[in-house]
Design an enzyme around this catalytic site. Structure first.
Site, PDB file in Angstrom:
ATOM      1  N   HIS A 444      20.382  49.166  69.038  1.00 23.66           N
ATOM      2  CA  HIS A 444      22.331  49.449  67.766  1.00 23.66           C
ATOM      3  C   HIS A 444      21.330  49.098  66.350  1.00 23.66           C
ATOM      4  CE1 HIS A 444      24.364  48.716  71.169  1.00 23.66           C
ATOM      5  NE2 HIS A 444      25.462  48.641  70.399  1.00 23.66           N
ATOM      6  N   GLU A 445      20.605  48.612  66.913  1.00 22.74           N
ATOM      7  CA  GLU A 445      19.682  48.636  64.990  1.00 22.74           C
ATOM      8  C   GLU A 445      19.042  50.018  64.543  1.00 22.74           C
ATOM      9  OE1 GLU A 445      17.842  46.149  61.963  1.00 22.74           O
ATOM     10  OE2 GLU A 445      19.183  45.265  63.956  1.00 22.74           O
TER      11      GLU A 445
END
Length: 518
Positions: A444-445
């Site tokens: 996600h990052e």
């Protein structure tokens, strides 16, 4: 006018329903049967009543009334034959529901009482909510257009800057090289040209390069945010598929060796999955709407072309709705806001709550467009049979249930290649869950921070914050059985507070950096 009731008079379960329009009622009230007709009807009804075993006196009266109604159906008026009608289609109201017929026969609960509320359909109330939602949001859209005008810029979908993003496009074209390299490695190990440790090292290099190369290209180019996110999503999908491809083939090789050695217990766990490296199966897997590799998949018989066209039209419509909400609502809100961690607390809460509604609409449209429309379109074109891309995550009573139901391709991949392998290596269940969330948080990052060219770890923190929420909502579920408290905690922390906060944080960090706005 509609009159409906259950008459237990004829037998034990007979139901009489009379639905009459105003014209039918007026006609039946003006129509009078002759005396002979009434006598014949009563005689017939008495005969039928004697032949039927009745439970109470009211049943006898209902049977007599039914016979009278049946005979009255054949009456004529002014020489014209009156069309025979069923009792449910409307007749003389005087003969269908006598005053002596019991109106209350058994114990019944109110429809909205706690004992009966879940035993019946609430489709009408759902339709009311939809109508109210459309009406309220239509008023808000009209008010917004009258106050601020048309805010959608012509460069939202395509701009001159998009032409400078050709390195990202070339990177997308290069990505298929990594699956091809993985296939060559598997082909070599099938021919026994490579030992097992070398195969593992080569697959680690290939999978790592498949995600690091797009990261390098995006960081070197001052590309648009939208194109950077798209490339990173493709790179992450390729990485997940390559891991599954390598892990599954390794497992099938181990099973094949066990069978050759005579260990039938290990081979019986995976009956029908023989180790065979096929380029065709790899190509199908790379384009199929799944992240878990297997040599063959359940297939449908044909492609419904008209169905695909309808889904494409829906996809275009809802994509336009997302673009409208982003440009008309979300962008003005974030531009007119301060950094949520560097200002007044009440002001930050007000900004987050104001942003939560349009952000929720965009998130729901994104889910519907990707998980329902696009994945089903892709599955239909490829005749892919297993289309459980999501479950009823909106009914999840804990955060853990939500993550198990909201994204089934990723959930199946996590269970297959992260969770159970951790358990088999002696890692406790809690540790396996934390590792699965850690992998999810890292990707996600990457998908957000890399296109923004900043690493503040907001997305990583947001995903890892789900771990204590899993524990809290699971505890509440065990303490209060069938409680929806966990469901409300999920909606509040994830949709009302979490996502809008991340949007504001990344937007202001991006603006302070002076990077791309799209």
């Amino acid at each position: 006018m509609a009159i409906s009731d259950s008459l237990n008079g004829v037998g034990a379960t007979t139901t009489t329903t009379t639905a009459m329009s105003d014209s039918d009622l007026d006609f039946s009230l003006r129509r009078r049967p002759s005396a002979a007709t009434v006598r014949d009807a009563v005689s017939d009804s008495n005969t039928k009543a004697n032949d039927t075993e009745l439970d109470n006196p009211a049943n006898g009266q209902a049977a007599a009334v039914g016979g009278l109604v049946d005979s009255a159906n054949s009456m004529t008026r002014n020489g014209e034959v009156v069309r025979k009608r069923e009792n449910r289609d409307g007749l003389d109201i005087r003969f269908t529901y006598g005053p002596s017929v019991p109106a209350h026969r058994r114990i019944k609960e109110s429809p909205l009482s706690s004992d009966a509320i879940f035993k019946q359909s609430h489709a009408g109330l759902f339709n009311l909510c939809i109508v109210v939602l459309v009406a309220v949001n239509s008023r808000l859209i009209i008010e917004n257009l009258m106050k601020y005008g048309w805010l959608i810029r012509t460069g939202f979908w395509f701009s001159s800057k998009s032409l400078t993003d050709w390195p990202l496009f070339m990177c997308c074209l290069v990505l298929p090289i990594f699956p091809l390299a993985a296939f060559v490695v598997e082909k070599l190990v099938q021919q026994k040209y490579l030992p097992e440790p070398v195969v593992v090292v080569l697959h680690v290099i290939i999978t790592t390069a498949s995600v690091l190369y797009p990261v390098f290209v995006i960081l070197r180019c001052d590309s648009a945010f939208l194109f950077g996110v798209t490339l990173m999503i493709f790179a992450c999908i390729v990485w997940l598929k390559l891991v599954s491809y390598a892990h599954t083939n390794y497992d099938m090789r181990s099973l094949a060796k066990s069978v050759d050695k005579g260990d039938s217990s290990s081979g019986s766990q995976n009956v029908g999955c023989s180790y065979d490296v096929s380029f065709k199966s790899l190509v199908y897997f790379m384009v199929a709407p799944t992240l878990c590799y297997q040599p063959s998949y359940p297939r449908t018989a044909c492609v419904r072309k008209s169905w695909v066209v309808r889904q494409f039209v829906k996809l275009i419509i809802f994509t336009g709705v997302m673009g409208f909400i982003i440009e008309q609502y979300i962008n003005p809100i974030v531009r007119n806001s301060q950094h949520p961690l560097k200002g007044d607390l009440l002001y930050a809460i007000e900004r987050v709550l104001k942003l939560s509604v349009p952000n929720l609409y965009v998130w729901l449209c994104m889910f519907y467009c990707f998980f329902h429309l696009w994945l089903n379109i892709l599955a239909e074109l490829l005749c892919f049979g297993d289309r459980e891309f999501y479950r009823d995550w909106w009914n999840a009573k804990t955060v853990e249930e939500y993550w198990r139901m909201w994204n089934m391709p990723v959930h199946k991949w996590m269970v297959r290649h992260i969770y159970f392998p951790c358990l088999r290596h002696g890692i406790p269940k809690e540790g396996a869950v934390i590792i699965a969330f850690l992998v999810s948080a890292i990707f996600h990052e990457l998908c957000i921070a890399v296109p923004c060219h900043i690493f503040k770890w907001w997305a990583f923190i947001g995903i890892m914050f789900q771990v204590p929420l899993v524990l809290i909502t699971s505890f509440l579920q065990t303490r209060f059985i069938n409680s929806m408290v966990g469901n409300m905690i999920f909606w509040f922390t994830f949709c009302i507070f979490g996502q809008p906060m991340c949007v504001l944080l990344y937007y202001h960090d991006l603006m302070n950096r002076g990077g791309p706005t799209k």
